[in-house]
Design a protein around this motif. Structure first.
Motif, PDB file in Angstrom:
ATOM      1  N   HIS A  55      31.858  43.259   3.691  1.00 15.25           N
ATOM      2  CA  HIS A  55      31.856  42.139   2.748  1.00 15.25           C
ATOM      3  C   HIS A  55      30.735  41.152   3.073  1.00 15.25           C
ATOM      4  CE1 HIS A  55      33.346  39.182  -0.086  1.00 15.25           C
ATOM      5  NE2 HIS A  55      33.364  38.272   0.881  1.00 15.25           N
ATOM      6  N   PRO A 106      27.254  40.295   5.013  1.00 13.33           N
ATOM      7  CA  PRO A 106      26.131  40.979   5.659  1.00 13.33           C
ATOM      8  C   PRO A 106      26.025  40.621   7.134  1.00 13.33           C
ATOM      9  CG  PRO A 106      25.446  39.976   3.579  1.00 13.33           C
ATOM     10  CD  PRO A 106      26.818  39.445   3.883  1.00 13.33           C
ATOM     11  N   HIS A 139      27.290  44.982   0.187  1.00 18.17           N
ATOM     12  CA  HIS A 139      27.943  43.717   0.480  1.00 18.17           C
ATOM     13  C   HIS A 139      28.414  43.010  -0.784  1.00 18.17           C
ATOM     14  CE1 HIS A 139      26.127  44.296   4.375  1.00 18.17           C
ATOM     15  NE2 HIS A 139      24.900  44.191   3.880  1.00 18.17           N
ATOM     16  N   HIS A 190      20.034  46.617   1.901  1.00 11.43           N
ATOM     17  CA  HIS A 190      21.351  45.993   1.764  1.00 11.43           C
ATOM     18  C   HIS A 190      21.516  45.617   0.287  1.00 11.43           C
ATOM     19  CE1 HIS A 190      21.907  44.983   6.205  1.00 11.43           C
ATOM     20  NE2 HIS A 190      20.651  45.413   6.133  1.00 11.43           N
TER      21      HIS A 190
END
Length: 281
Positions: free
Chosen positions: A185, A187, A218, A235
């Motif tokens: 959830h 980073p 995320h 990400h």
């Protein structure tokens, strides 16, 4: 929360986008899903949605979740999801609402789903296992693809790094996989001073050393809906489904893996149905 909103209003996140986000921002109609990059249906297709904040005062959280379920079920009916991941902040500071959320919303998803806590869920492994049947750190085996899901907050909402031992054990377990995705959830990287993330260099060293880890996914930062990059890994963020702030639309992210293990991911503006920020990994 206030500091995060102020950070965005001050424009610093926008500045970061210039240097950290990919120069990809394509749009497509709602039916233009797979076959955009692949010649056939992908062997694995899943969605990530986060930050529903069920129970947050002053928000239309029940309708937000009804919309989420409808959007994902409609997409599933057209193109099929192998599963859906709800990536944190399922509820808003009221863990007692998790059973209600599960029964009234999540269990109405037509695709199988997995969950992981966020900083507003105030949940530990015992509570998560009682409600969902698995703990707050676990892995999912999908043949050539492995998923590592780990908690990034304690029961008071404090940001924490993923459990290093669990990450190491999971990477070892999945060492023979072609592809590993990591679902967190919050980073484990702070790109800019003042961001509401957590710096986890030991975890990142493990992840970036593993040749089969292809991406991290995320939630948490409702204003982000594209990609940032650490030293070696992308990400991806997925905007938000609920809450009182964030992008001007509600949406979710789709990940598709082809038969030859090419990975394609894009963000869906579910409010209006265009595809955003498509990226080939």
């Amino acid at each position: 929360m206030a500091s995060r909103r102020n950070f965005i209003k001050n424009g610093i996140t926008g500045m970061a986008a210039i240097s950290l986000l990919p120069a990809v921002n394509t749009f497509a109609g709602e039916d233009n899903r797979y076959n955009r990059m692949f010649n056939a249906k992908p062997k694995l297709r899943f969605a990530l949605a986060s930050d529903g904040h069920y129970g947050q005062p002053g928000t239309d959280y029940k309708n937000f979740h009804a919309d989420m379920v409808r959007w994902l079920n409609e997409d599933h009916a057209k193109n099929h999801f192998d599963f859906v991941i709800i990536n944190g902040d399922l509820v808003h500071d009221q863990p007692e609402l998790l059973p209600e959320l599960k029964a009234n919303c999540l269990d109405k998803l037509k695709a199988p789903y997995y969950t992981i806590p966020g900083n507003h869920d105030f949940a530990d492994a015992t509570l998560w296992e009682k409600i969902f049947g698995y703990k707050d750190n676990y892995v999912v085996d999908k043949g050539e693809v492995g998923l590592i899901l780990a908690n990034t907050a304690d029961t008071k909402g404090k940001y924490i790094c993923p459990d290093v031992s669990f990450i190491a054990e999971s990477l070892d377990k999945f060492s023979s996989k072609e592809i590993v995705f990591v679902i967190l959830h919050i980073p484990p990287v702070i790109w800019l001073k003042g961001e509401a993330f957590v710096d986890c260099p030991e975890v990142m060293r493990l992840l970036e050393k593993a040749p089969n880890v292809k991406a991290l996914f995320h939630g948490h930062e409702h204003s982000l809906d594209s990609m940032r990059r650490s030293a070696k890994l992308p990400h991806f963020f997925d905007s938000h489904i609920g809450g009182s702030w964030g992008t001007g639309y509600k949406g979710y992210r789709v990940v598709e893996v082809s038969d030859d293990n090419k990975i394609y991911t894009y963000q869906v503006n579910a409010s209006k149905n265009p595809v955003l920020n498509s990226t080939m990994i």
